[in-house]
Design a protein around this motif. Sequence first.
Motif, short mmCIF file in Angstrom:
data_model
loop_
_atom_site.label_atom_id
_atom_site.label_comp_id
_atom_site.label_asym_id
_atom_site.label_seq_id
_atom_site.Cartn_x
_atom_site.Cartn_y
_atom_site.Cartn_z
N LYS A 3 0.69 -1.27 0.05
CA LYS A 3 -0.04 0.13 0.07
C LYS A 3 0.69 1.31 0.09
N ALA A 4 1.98 1.32 0.67
CA ALA A 4 2.80 2.44 0.90
C ALA A 4 3.38 2.55 -0.63
N LEU A 6 2.11 2.09 -3.51
CA LEU A 6 0.78 2.24 -4.28
C LEU A 6 0.61 3.56 -3.94
N LYS A 7 0.49 3.91 -2.82
CA LYS A 7 0.40 5.41 -2.25
C LYS A 7 1.25 6.27 -2.80
N LYS A 8 2.68 6.10 -2.72
CA LYS A 8 3.69 7.12 -3.32
C LYS A 8 3.38 7.03 -4.77
N HIS A 9 3.10 6.04 -5.59
CA HIS A 9 3.11 6.25 -6.85
C HIS A 9 1.77 7.06 -7.15
N LEU A 10 0.70 6.79 -6.58
CA LEU A 10 -0.63 7.76 -6.98
C LEU A 10 -0.43 9.19 -6.31
#
Length: 172
Positions: A3-4, A6-10
Amino acid sequence: MSKAKLKKHLLSLTKEQVVDIMLELYGASKEANAWLEFYLEPNSDAELEKYKKAIRSQFYGRNDYPKDPSFRECNKLITAFKKLVPDPHAIADLMLYYVEQGCSLTAQFGDYEEPFYTALENNFNKAVKFIVQNGLLTEFAPRIKRMIESVECCGYGFPDTLWDMYYEYANE
């Protein structure tokens, strides 16, 4: 992917890119579609009725003719409903409804094989545990008691097991 990550990418994307990804996700997966629709318009009652209908169809066919239920499919439906993150009352209602359908089937049409009762007992245990954990026992107790009383005529010690499970949680 975590999730971390993914969050960074988003966070590195523009708003428009995130919107495009969400639209692609919406079209790519039924589960994602259902979750996003519930997220945008959270109507637990409508979803609950939809899932109740699907569970009932596992126990009864046309004209309420009894079927051999797919407990696996019923469990999948409960899991899918939980993923929508409705209120705990709706989840408890659906979990109990599932067991009620099995109890209704055996009360109306006679005894089934032991695996049928074992599956119902396991799911009853999960339902009552969830109900207690969410502080809903006072509200659901009359319904649980009516359900168990409806199967007093059934064999294999089924109602006794349900009573034992109920009292185990009720006395905690």
